[in-house]
Design an enzyme around this catalytic site. Structure first.
Site, PDB file in Angstrom:
ATOM      1  N   SER A  49       0.808  -1.222   0.000  1.00  0.00           N
ATOM      2  CA  SER A  49       0.000   0.000   0.000  1.00  0.00           C
ATOM      3  C   SER A  49       0.843   1.275   0.000  1.00  0.00           C
ATOM      4  CB  SER A  49      -0.935   0.010   1.210  1.00  0.00           C
ATOM      5  OG  SER A  49      -0.209   0.151   2.416  1.00  0.00           O
ATOM      6  N   LYS A 103       1.447   4.400   6.944  1.00  0.00           N
ATOM      7  CA  LYS A 103       0.956   5.227   5.833  1.00  0.00           C
ATOM      8  C   LYS A 103       1.647   6.585   5.896  1.00  0.00           C
ATOM      9  CE  LYS A 103      -2.439   2.182   5.042  1.00  0.00           C
ATOM     10  NZ  LYS A 103      -2.450   1.272   3.863  1.00  0.00           N
TER      11      LYS A 103
END
Length: 209
Positions: A49, A103
């Site tokens: 991701s 993230k």
């Protein structure tokens, strides 16, 4: 009767060893665990991701002091050491299910956010560099995006409240991020990812983020 003496001496020898060796070892392990929880830790990237910044299997050094020095094994902040910044790569627990994630901080409190086809604009300014739409300039750092699976869900007209951050993956079309689980409390960030120290196929490295 001579056989009794060795048996009686054995517990004394064991007790002596525990006092001399085991107790200092336990203290050392406790101090190492506390340092790991409060100062520095590591994290293994589970998915793609954050491509191309981070690849699956990357092992990352996490600076636990970046946003606050905490009492070991608790969330109690002892000393405030910094604010989350746009562009930082941070480790945190998902507000949805508690899964530990990594993230990028895409926006902080007060920012007005637009995300169209994977391209981010903050306070009306597109972050994509001139001449390319897959590199975003956060000022302190550049993010190389992966838009090979599209941009994922758009964001329209979001203003991030004070004390919150928006976390996005660099692989915009393949990231279960803040577009799904919502905003994250800024003071709940676990730490700042500082460097990649191991990458599959390359071995040990020391790559700054």
């Amino acid at each position: 009767m001579p056989q009794v003496a060795p048996a009686a001496e054995a517990p004394k020898g064991l007790l002596h060893w525990l006092k001399k060796e085991a107790l200092p070892l336990l203290v050392m392990l406790g101090l190492l665990a506390a340092a790991r929880d409060s100062l520095a830790n590591h994290y293994q990237v589970p998915s793609g991701s954050m491509q191309y910044t981070l690849m699956p299997g990357d092992r990352v050094v996490v600076d636990m002091r970046a946003y606050g020095l905490r009492l070991p094994f608790t969330g109690v902040e002892l000393l405030h050491t910094g604010q989350p910044q746009r562009g930082d790569v941070a480790v945190f627990d998902s507000p949805q299910d508690g899964t530990r994630l990594i993230k990028r901080i895409a926006a902080v409190g007060g920012d007005r956010v637009e995300l169209r086809e994977g391209h981010l604009s903050i306070n009306g300014q597109p972050l994509a560099q001139a001449g390319t739409d897959e590199v975003e300039d956060f000022g302190r750092t550049l993010a190389q995006l992966d838009l090979g699976q599209g941009g994922g869900p758009d964001i329209a007209g979001l203003t991030v409240p004070a004390g919150k951050v928006l976390m996005l993956g660099d692989h915009r079309g393949n990231s279960a991020d803040g577009r799904y689980f919502g905003l994250v409390e800024a003071n709940a960030l676990y730490g700042k990812a500082a460097r990649v120290y191991y990458r599959r196929g390359e071995g040990f490295t020391w790559q700054a983020l």
